[in-house]
Write a protein that holds these residues in place. Structure first.
Motif, PDB file in Angstrom:
ATOM      1  N   ASN A   6       9.635 -57.970  49.594  1.00 37.61           N
ATOM      2  CA  ASN A   6      10.110 -56.604  49.388  1.00 37.61           C
ATOM      3  C   ASN A   6      11.635 -56.677  49.305  1.00 37.61           C
ATOM      4  O   ASN A   6      12.307 -56.919  50.301  1.00 37.61           O
ATOM      5  CB  ASN A   6       9.653 -55.739  50.570  1.00 37.61           C
ATOM      6  N   ILE A   7      12.182 -56.511  48.105  1.00 37.56           N
ATOM      7  CA  ILE A   7      13.616 -56.707  47.880  1.00 37.56           C
ATOM      8  C   ILE A   7      14.315 -55.348  47.842  1.00 37.56           C
ATOM      9  O   ILE A   7      13.963 -54.485  47.029  1.00 37.56           O
ATOM     10  CB  ILE A   7      13.869 -57.448  46.550  1.00 37.56           C
ATOM     11  N   PHE A   8      15.312 -55.177  48.717  1.00 34.20           N
ATOM     12  CA  PHE A   8      16.010 -53.893  48.768  1.00 34.20           C
ATOM     13  C   PHE A   8      17.524 -54.035  48.879  1.00 34.20           C
ATOM     14  O   PHE A   8      18.263 -53.105  48.572  1.00 34.20           O
ATOM     15  CB  PHE A   8      15.511 -53.047  49.949  1.00 34.20           C
ATOM     16  N   THR A  10       9.713 -49.742  42.901  1.00 32.51           N
ATOM     17  CA  THR A  10       9.280 -48.537  43.587  1.00 32.51           C
ATOM     18  C   THR A  10      10.169 -47.356  43.193  1.00 32.51           C
ATOM     19  O   THR A  10      11.237 -47.528  42.604  1.00 32.51           O
ATOM     20  CB  THR A  10       9.345 -48.724  45.114  1.00 32.51           C
ATOM     21  N   SER A  11       9.732 -46.174  43.565  1.00 30.74           N
ATOM     22  CA  SER A  11      10.491 -44.963  43.212  1.00 30.74           C
ATOM     23  C   SER A  11      11.836 -44.895  43.918  1.00 30.74           C
ATOM     24  O   SER A  11      12.751 -44.204  43.459  1.00 30.74           O
ATOM     25  CB  SER A  11       9.667 -43.715  43.553  1.00 30.74           C
ATOM     26  N   ASP A  12      11.984 -45.629  45.044  1.00 30.30           N
ATOM     27  CA  ASP A  12      13.266 -45.622  45.756  1.00 30.30           C
ATOM     28  C   ASP A  12      14.121 -46.834  45.422  1.00 30.30           C
ATOM     29  O   ASP A  12      15.097 -47.134  46.115  1.00 30.30           O
ATOM     30  CB  ASP A  12      13.047 -45.519  47.267  1.00 30.30           C
ATOM     31  N   GLY A  13      13.768 -47.559  44.350  1.00 34.68           N
ATOM     32  CA  GLY A  13      14.639 -48.606  43.845  1.00 34.68           C
ATOM     33  C   GLY A  13      14.430 -49.992  44.417  1.00 34.68           C
ATOM     34  O   GLY A  13      15.200 -50.907  44.118  1.00 34.68           O
ATOM     35  N   ARG A  14      13.375 -50.162  45.216  1.00 38.34           N
ATOM     36  CA  ARG A  14      13.079 -51.498  45.729  1.00 38.34           C
ATOM     37  C   ARG A  14      12.263 -52.283  44.699  1.00 38.34           C
ATOM     38  O   ARG A  14      11.600 -51.694  43.847  1.00 38.34           O
ATOM     39  CB  ARG A  14      12.287 -51.407  47.035  1.00 38.34           C
TER      40      ARG A  14
END
Length: 223
Positions: A34-36, A87-91
Motif C-alpha cells: 500500500n503506497i502512500f 484508490t480515490s484518496d491517491g494511494r
C-alpha cells in the motif's frame, strides 16, 4: 513469475529501491504493498513508465541513525509490478512479484526523491531459472511442519493446514519466510540463504528456536 527475465542481460543495471525493514520479497513470491508516501508514489509513477522493477531492501542495523538515508542491507530482491490500482484518496495498491535477488552496489547521486542503486544480480543468477525440485523425503518436510505447529501454538497463530500440507515444498518455504512475523535480522538471513535447502534449514531453525523459548524470553535472532 520471473516473466521475460531469463538472463542477467534482461535486468536493468540501475533500479529504484524501497527500504522497508521487516518486509521480505523472494524470487517468485508475491508481495502486496500500500503506497502512500509522496516519494514512493513518484517512484511508482516512474517504474510504471519504464521497467516496472523495484528493489525491496532492508536497512543495516546497529549503525548511526540517519532517518533520511539509512545504510542499505547488502542484499535485496528486485520485483516487478504485476498488479496496480489507484484508490480515490491517491494511494497505490500494488503487487510485486519477486524476480531476482541482488547485491546493493553504488548508490547513485540522483535528483529523484527516492533512492537508486546499481544492482549486482550476478551472484543470484540461479534465481532467474525455474527451480527443478529434486526428490525430498517426507522427514524433510515433516520436520518443518512439526516446527511450524509448535511455533504457531506458541504464538497463538493459525493457518490452513490443508493448504500447507498440500503445497509444493519450495512454495511453502518461501511463503512462510515472507509471511511469518520474524524480525528484520531473521528476514535478512532467510533472504540471503543461498539455496532453497539452506532457506528451509534456516526457517526450521528459527521456528524451533521460537517455539522452545519461554513466553517471557526475548526473541532470538540469527546473526
Amino acid at each position: 513469475m520471473q516473466g521475460t527475465y531469463r538472463k542477467l542481460g534482461d535486468l536493468p543495471l540501475v533500479i529504484p529501491v524501497f527500504p522497508l525493514d521487516g518486509v521480505l520479497l523472494l524470487p517468485g513470491g508475491q508481495l502486496p504493498l500500500n503506497i502512500f508516501e509522496p516519494r514512493y508514489l513518484n517512484m511508482l509513477d516512474d517504474a510504471m513508465s519504464g521497467e516496472r522493477i523495484i528493489g525491496m531492501v532492508q536497512t543495516r542495523p546497529h549503525q548511526a541513525p540517519d532517518l533520511q538515508t539509512p545504510a542499505l542491507a547488502p542484499v535485496g530482491c528486485a520485483g516487478r509490478v504485476t498488479s496496480f490500482a489507484e484508490t480515490s484518496d491517491g494511494r497505490y495498491l500494488i503487487t510485486l512479484t519477486g524476480v531476482c535477488r541482488f547485491r546493493t552496489g553504488e548508490e547513485l547521486p540522483v535528483r529523484t526523491p527516492y533512492r537508486q542503486v546499481r544492482a549486482d544480480f550476478a551472484p543470484f543468477e540461479p534465481d532467474l531459472r525455474e527451480e527443478q525440485s529434486g526428490a525430498r523425503t517426507a522427514a524433510d518436510i515433516d520436520r518443518l511442519l512439526s516446527a511450524l505447529r509448535r511455533y504457531l501454538d506458541h504464538r497463538g497463530l493459525a493457518i490452513d493446514w490443508g493448504d500447507a500440507e498440500s503445497a509444493p515444498s519450495d512454495a511453502l518455504i518461501n511463503s512462510l519466510a515472507m509471511a511469518l512475523p520474524f524480525d528484520p535480522l531473521e528476514k535478512q538471513a532467510l533472504l540471503e540463504a543461498e539455496t532453497i535447502f539452506e532457506r528451509k534449514a534456516t526457517l526450521t531453525a528459527l521456528l524451533e528456536i521460537d517455539a522452545a523459548a519461554g513466553d517471557d524470553d526475548e526473541p532470538t535472532s540469527i546473526q
